[in-house]
Design an enzyme around this catalytic site. Structure first.
Site, PDB file in Angstrom:
ATOM      1  N   ASN A 123      47.626  51.000  41.951  1.00 21.06           N
ATOM      2  CA  ASN A 123      47.335  52.281  42.249  1.00 21.06           C
ATOM      3  C   ASN A 123      46.072  52.315  43.467  1.00 21.06           C
ATOM      4  O   ASN A 123      46.205  53.304  44.084  1.00 21.06           O
ATOM      5  CB  ASN A 123      46.608  52.646  40.880  1.00 21.06           C
ATOM      6  CG  ASN A 123      45.534  52.103  40.329  1.00 21.06           C
ATOM      7  OD1 ASN A 123      45.549  50.707  40.357  1.00 21.06           O
ATOM      8  ND2 ASN A 123      44.489  52.453  39.858  1.00 21.06           N
TER       9      ASN A 123
ATOM     10  N   LEU B 204      39.735  26.725  30.516  1.00 18.66           N
ATOM     11  CA  LEU B 204      38.411  26.723  30.781  1.00 18.66           C
ATOM     12  C   LEU B 204      37.969  27.267  32.164  1.00 18.66           C
ATOM     13  O   LEU B 204      37.162  26.883  32.555  1.00 18.66           O
ATOM     14  CB  LEU B 204      37.763  25.600  30.549  1.00 18.66           C
ATOM     15  CG  LEU B 204      38.015  24.956  28.939  1.00 18.66           C
ATOM     16  CD1 LEU B 204      37.232  23.487  29.030  1.00 18.66           C
ATOM     17  CD2 LEU B 204      37.514  25.948  28.056  1.00 18.66           C
TER      18      LEU B 204
ATOM     19  N   GLU C  66      39.204  44.236  34.843  1.00 18.17           N
ATOM     20  CA  GLU C  66      38.995  45.418  34.887  1.00 18.17           C
ATOM     21  C   GLU C  66      40.179  45.913  34.334  1.00 18.17           C
ATOM     22  O   GLU C  66      41.302  46.074  34.998  1.00 18.17           O
ATOM     23  CB  GLU C  66      38.577  46.003  36.182  1.00 18.17           C
ATOM     24  CG  GLU C  66      37.899  47.401  36.371  1.00 18.17           C
ATOM     25  CD  GLU C  66      38.707  48.609  36.891  1.00 18.17           C
ATOM     26  OE1 GLU C  66      39.499  48.789  36.208  1.00 18.17           O
ATOM     27  OE2 GLU C  66      38.403  49.126  37.970  1.00 18.17           O
TER      28      GLU C  66
ATOM     29  N   CYS D 120      41.937  54.148  36.702  1.00 15.42           N
ATOM     30  CA  CYS D 120      41.170  53.799  35.595  1.00 15.42           C
ATOM     31  C   CYS D 120      40.073  54.628  35.265  1.00 15.42           C
ATOM     32  O   CYS D 120      39.537  54.745  33.803  1.00 15.42           O
ATOM     33  CB  CYS D 120      40.824  52.356  35.906  1.00 15.42           C
ATOM     34  SG  CYS D 120      42.119  51.373  36.033  1.00 15.42           S
TER      35      CYS D 120
ATOM     36  N   GLU E 149      45.720  55.909  26.988  1.00 17.04           N
ATOM     37  CA  GLU E 149      45.494  55.904  28.416  1.00 17.04           C
ATOM     38  C   GLU E 149      47.057  56.398  28.989  1.00 17.04           C
ATOM     39  O   GLU E 149      47.905  55.665  28.729  1.00 17.04           O
ATOM     40  CB  GLU E 149      45.372  54.833  29.247  1.00 17.04           C
ATOM     41  CG  GLU E 149      45.029  54.684  30.819  1.00 17.04           C
ATOM     42  CD  GLU E 149      44.308  53.507  31.374  1.00 17.04           C
ATOM     43  OE1 GLU E 149      43.797  53.652  32.490  1.00 17.04           O
ATOM     44  OE2 GLU E 149      44.882  52.364  30.692  1.00 17.04           O
TER      45      GLU E 149
ATOM     46  N   LYS F  75      33.936  47.389  26.013  1.00 13.68           N
ATOM     47  CA  LYS F  75      35.023  47.635  24.999  1.00 13.68           C
ATOM     48  C   LYS F  75      36.342  47.013  25.497  1.00 13.68           C
ATOM     49  O   LYS F  75      36.289  46.006  26.096  1.00 13.68           O
ATOM     50  CB  LYS F  75      34.874  49.071  24.437  1.00 13.68           C
ATOM     51  CG  LYS F  75      33.821  49.438  23.877  1.00 13.68           C
ATOM     52  CD  LYS F  75      33.673  50.649  23.166  1.00 13.68           C
ATOM     53  CE  LYS F  75      33.782  51.957  23.709  1.00 13.68           C
ATOM     54  NZ  LYS F  75      33.709  53.087  22.958  1.00 13.68           N
TER      55      LYS F  75
ATOM     56  N   GLU G  54      32.542  43.974  39.167  1.00 15.23           N
ATOM     57  CA  GLU G  54      32.858  43.951  40.677  1.00 15.23           C
ATOM     58  C   GLU G  54      31.812  44.591  41.438  1.00 15.23           C
ATOM     59  O   GLU G  54      31.198  45.201  40.839  1.00 15.23           O
ATOM     60  CB  GLU G  54      34.171  44.645  40.916  1.00 15.23           C
ATOM     61  CG  GLU G  54      35.450  44.033  40.316  1.00 15.23           C
ATOM     62  CD  GLU G  54      36.864  45.002  40.332  1.00 15.23           C
ATOM     63  OE1 GLU G  54      37.896  44.588  40.599  1.00 15.23           O
ATOM     64  OE2 GLU G  54      36.471  46.259  40.496  1.00 15.23           O
TER      65      GLU G  54
END
Length: 497
Positions: A151, A243, A249, A283, A383, A453, A460
């Protein structure tokens, strides 16, 4: 007509990708094939990680000011060549050119900002106590994997790449198979700016093959992904097994809270932008418009009127306001959710259909506003990632906050009010990583960006992003000349820690 260009992957400076199947990159406005790229997999990912591992030590050992100079040169070159990148972005994802001109014009700022951070970033001296000096230094992580979506192909890559390179890391990028062209174009420009070969690598391919191979590769020090929540969970689990550091995001379902003291025209303009910029494929789309019950009817009426007036069309036309969805699959997702909303009892106040005529060949859908939405409906909880907005009333401040927080996501939202105290009071209660007041979807390279959540982990932008691409070393020096013998049989009290 000439055949569309075939791009090669970028691995260690060059890679022919002979024998690999091709992935066709479609223009979503008309179905034309604008490019083909190789369908890479585990072997190509491994070659890219090895190339990055070989190149990173020299790049990371450069003084920060020299890395900064490379990023500054790249920013200048990118600014000169923006028209080429804008045209490529419009062709591969269908975003209107007026949007891409505005968005891409800002990208050089990220490289300039993180060049400045690299030049000025300081270590710290800590109050260790006693005759000790304790200071910390930052070192590059090593090789990082960056998995980016379709996007915002260049913007989201830039938010990860600029701090990663500034901190001295090498990167292996896996762009979306729907939008791989501009990340590949960036390689030549980075090399022209002075970035050594192998520091920036791009492996094209599908998520199930190339994306999975990169996420699971043991040679990565960090994996940073932007994508769907379920994808993020799988990649996070893979990073945990190795690890490796992890940042994500992920999904969002942003709320726009409109209180009854606002200028209604201004709030409706803001909601229109929040809901339908990028055809809702962001988003932080304002998918849930929460309006005080006193002005609900008026806001809904004006929003529906403004929505019906939005101009759909060719994304290459500067007059176009809404372009197509990125793919047939994304269009079908929107169609399905509009049907779900109707079945749930919500009322279409604007849009709700596919346009016909000359737009029928593309992946277009009318911007859609739902009224009569009840909490818990799928269209207000899940979404959709398309031009669909749900309008719901609230009674008072507490009710507005409760509705806004009643989702699994926590990326972003906005508060619209003239009451400054209320604005900050409400923002403080929202379970979101980003809150705008009397605005929406604003960004800056210095401003931390990330959610909570199911919307992901990590940040970022800003100094926090730079430091997340570094490893901290703590140095503790004993400044005392006094002898120390823990096991000596004497009566002195000795310091253990």
């Amino acid at each position: 007509m000439s055949a569309p260009p075939r791009w090669n992957m970028l691995v260690g400076g060059a890679y022919e990708a002979d024998g690999l199947a091709g992935i066709e990159v479609e223009n979503p406005a008309n179905g034309d094939i604008v490019a083909t790229v190789p369908a890479g997999g585990a072997a190509e990912v491994d070659a890219a990680v090895r190339a990055a591992s070989a190149a990173q030590p020299a790049w990371g050992a450069l003084p920060a000011r020299e890395r900064a100079m490379v990023l500054e040169r790249f920013a200048a070159l990118l600014r000169e060549r923006l028209p080429e990148f804008i045209d490529a972005e419009v062709a591969q994802i269908g975003r209107p050119v007026r949007e891409m001109r505005a968005q891409l014009a800002r990208l050089p700022e990220w490289y300039e900002y993180f060049a400045a951070v690299a030049r000025t970033h300081e270590g710290r001296v800590h109050p260790f106590g006693g005759d000790y000096l304790n200071y910390t230094r930052s070192h590059p992580l090593g090789v990082v994997g960056l998995i980016t979506p379709w996007n915002h192909p260049m913007l989201i890559l830039t938010k990860k790449l600029a701090p990663a390179l500034a901190a001295g890391n090498a990167a292996v990028v896996k762009p979306s198979e729907l939008a791989p062209v501009t990340p590949l174009m960036m390689g030549a420009l980075l090399h022209q700016a002075g970035l050594p070969e192998g520091v920036y690598n791009v492996v094209t391919g599908y998520g199930a093959e190339a994306g999975r191979a990169l996420a699971e590769h043991p040679g990565l020090a960090k994996i940073d992904v932007t994508g769907g929540t379920q994808t993020g969970r799988h990649i996070g689990a893979a990073a945990g097994r190795n690890l490796a550091y992890f940042a994500a995001e992920l999904g969002g379902k942003a709320s726009v809270l409109v209180f009854d003291d606002v200028d209604i025209d201004r709030a409706v303009s803001g909601a229109l932008f929040a809901s339908f910029i990028a055809a809702g494929q962001t988003c932080v789309q304002g998918a849930r418009l929460l309006v005080h019950e006193k002005i609900y009817d008026e806001v809904l009426e004006r929003l529906a009127e403004r929505t019906r007036a939005l101009r759909l069309g060719d994304p290459a036309d500067p007059r176009t306001q809404i372009g197509p969805l990125v793919s047939a699959a994304q269009l079908q997702r929107v169609i399905d959710y509009v049907a779900i909303g109707r079945a749930e009892g919500a009322v279409v106040a604007a849009g709700g259909e596919r346009p016909g005529g000359e737009l029928a060949a593309g992946h277009y859908h009318q911007p859609t506003v739902f009224a009569g939405v009840r909490p818990g409906m799928r269209i207000e909880q899940e979404e959709i990632f398309g031009p669909v907005a749900c309008v719901m009333p609230f009674r008072d401040e507490a009710h507005a906050v409760a509705l806004a927080n009643a989702t699994d996501f926590g990326l972003a939202g906005s508060v619209w009010t003239r009451d400054a105290a209320r604005a900050h009071r409400v923002a403080r209660q929202l379970q979101m990583g980003i809150v705008w007041i009397n605005d929406h979807h604003r960004i800056d390279p210095s401003s931390p960006w990330g959610g909570c959540k199911d919307s992901g982990v990590g940040k970022e932008n800003g100094i926090a992003a730079y430091e997340s691409y570094t490893r901290t070393q703590s140095v503790v020096a004993n400044l005392s000349d006094e002898p120390f013998d823990w096991f000596a049989d004497d009566s002195t009290q000795k310091r253990y820690s």
